[in-house]
Design a protein around this motif. Structure first.
Motif, PDB file in Angstrom:
ATOM      1  N   GLU A 123       0.783  -0.935   0.411  1.00 43.84           N
ATOM      2  CA  GLU A 123      -0.129  -0.225  -0.077  1.00 43.84           C
ATOM      3  C   GLU A 123       0.933   1.422  -0.055  1.00 43.84           C
ATOM      4  N   ALA A 167       3.859   1.894  -0.775  1.00 46.85           N
ATOM      5  CA  ALA A 167       4.728   1.585  -2.287  1.00 46.85           C
ATOM      6  C   ALA A 167       3.391   1.977  -3.124  1.00 46.85           C
ATOM      7  N   GLY A 168       2.229   1.701  -3.870  1.00 47.51           N
ATOM      8  CA  GLY A 168       1.570   3.074  -4.664  1.00 47.51           C
ATOM      9  C   GLY A 168       0.268   1.403  -4.659  1.00 47.51           C
ATOM     10  N   GLY A 169       0.509   0.464  -4.043  1.00 50.43           N
ATOM     11  CA  GLY A 169      -0.311  -0.568  -4.204  1.00 50.43           C
ATOM     12  C   GLY A 169      -0.554  -1.651  -5.182  1.00 50.43           C
ATOM     13  N   GLN A 192      -0.553  -2.921  -7.762  1.00 46.65           N
ATOM     14  CA  GLN A 192      -0.785  -2.404  -9.494  1.00 46.65           C
ATOM     15  C   GLN A 192       1.510  -2.165  -9.322  1.00 46.65           C
ATOM     16  N   SER A 193       1.890  -1.629  -8.552  1.00 42.96           N
ATOM     17  CA  SER A 193       2.851  -0.608  -8.477  1.00 42.96           C
ATOM     18  C   SER A 193       3.898  -1.389  -8.632  1.00 42.96           C
ATOM     19  N   HIS A 227       8.663   0.942  -6.911  1.00 45.83           N
ATOM     20  CA  HIS A 227       8.064   1.602  -5.814  1.00 45.83           C
ATOM     21  C   HIS A 227       7.681   0.935  -4.727  1.00 45.83           C
ATOM     22  N   SER A 274      13.275   8.566  -4.461  1.00 43.12           N
ATOM     23  CA  SER A 274      11.990   9.226  -5.103  1.00 43.12           C
ATOM     24  C   SER A 274      10.659   8.206  -4.612  1.00 43.12           C
ATOM     25  N   GLY A 275       9.920   7.310  -3.581  1.00 45.09           N
ATOM     26  CA  GLY A 275       9.302   7.418  -2.642  1.00 45.09           C
ATOM     27  C   GLY A 275       9.559   6.044  -2.744  1.00 45.09           C
ATOM     28  N   ALA A 276      10.030   5.045  -3.314  1.00 41.58           N
ATOM     29  CA  ALA A 276       9.970   3.286  -2.837  1.00 41.58           C
ATOM     30  C   ALA A 276      10.087   3.260  -1.360  1.00 41.58           C
ATOM     31  N   GLU A 290       6.114   3.521   9.388  1.00 43.39           N
ATOM     32  CA  GLU A 290       4.498   4.061   8.663  1.00 43.39           C
ATOM     33  C   GLU A 290       4.370   5.036   9.500  1.00 43.39           C
TER      34      GLU A 290
END
Length: 228
Positions: A25, A27-29, A31-32, A90, A121-123, A195
């Motif tokens: 989650e 990491a973007g969900g 599909q990431s 990600h 970059s957010g990974a 988190e």
């Protein structure tokens, strides 16, 4: 904020879905893009099986873009194509195995520099057992019975994986050797994620987290939060 997923071992199954699902989650969900580095399992030729197990596990949690990046030695760790796969991920997950081999294979490599760039970059960077240990400023290598320099992303802690099985046996000697460092014991089937903030971590899974801070010992269970 840089997110980390730290796990104590026996990672692919059961309630590890809680920690891994939450990391996905962040990491973007599902599909990431998610990549698995099987490097630590290479010395005993277990990297192919371990990588497949990891891929199947994350796919069972709904991940649709999982890849195993075959970094197994210093040559592959400096392969620009493999570094590109890591840079675009990600969630970057380091498998368990041989911590010294993992750390020295990744250190200053193209792949590791790509992982750091992805994290900026957010990974999310995660690891289990050896994969978590080497992220610290130093780690204890049971094979060499030495404290060794880690990759330095988490400077003030030293992880004791498999704490409920054997990691707890390292605590007494390490408390005297590195009294200024918090020892972080993580049971098998258990993970933590920062988190909430850089210093506040949440516990997931079946086991416990044990913190050794000087002469003090703290224990935390799934659903609890603690400060490092």
């Amino acid at each position: 904020m840089a997110y980390f997923l730290l796990e104590g071992g026996a990672e692919f199954g059961g309630r590890m879905s809680e920690a891994d699902g939450r990391a996905m989650e962040l990491a973007g969900g599902p599909q990431s893009p998610l990549v698995i580095l099987p490097t630590a399992a290479a010395p005993d030729q277990n990297h192919l099986r371990a990588g497949r197990n990891g891929q199947h596990w994350f796919e069972s949690l709904g991940a649709s873009r999982v890849g195993v990046v075959p970094v197994i030695d210093q040559e592959s760790a400096n392969d620009p194509a493999l570094a590109g796969l890591v840079k675009s991920a990600h969630l970057i997950y380091l498998l368990g195995g041989f911590p010294h081999y993992l750390c020295e294979t990744l250190r200053d490599s193209r792949v590791w520099l790509a992982a750091l760039e992805a994290q900026r970059s957010g990974a999310v960077i995660g690891g289990s057992s050896a994969g978590a240990m080497v992220l610290c400023g130093q780690y204890y290598d049971p094979g060499e019975k030495k404290l060794l320099r880690g990759l330095g992303l988490l400077e003030d802690i030293c992880i004791l994986p498999h704490h409920d099985r054997f990691g707890r046996n390292w605590a007494s000697q390490l408390r005297s050797r590195i009294p200024q460092v918090t020892l972080l014991g993580i049971d098998e089937q258990t993970g933590i994620i920062n988190e909430v903030s850089d210093r506040v971590w949440s516990v997931y899974g079946a086991g416990l987290i044990t913190l050794y801070r000087g002469e003090q010992i703290e224990v935390h269970a799934s659903g609890e939060r603690f400060r490092l």
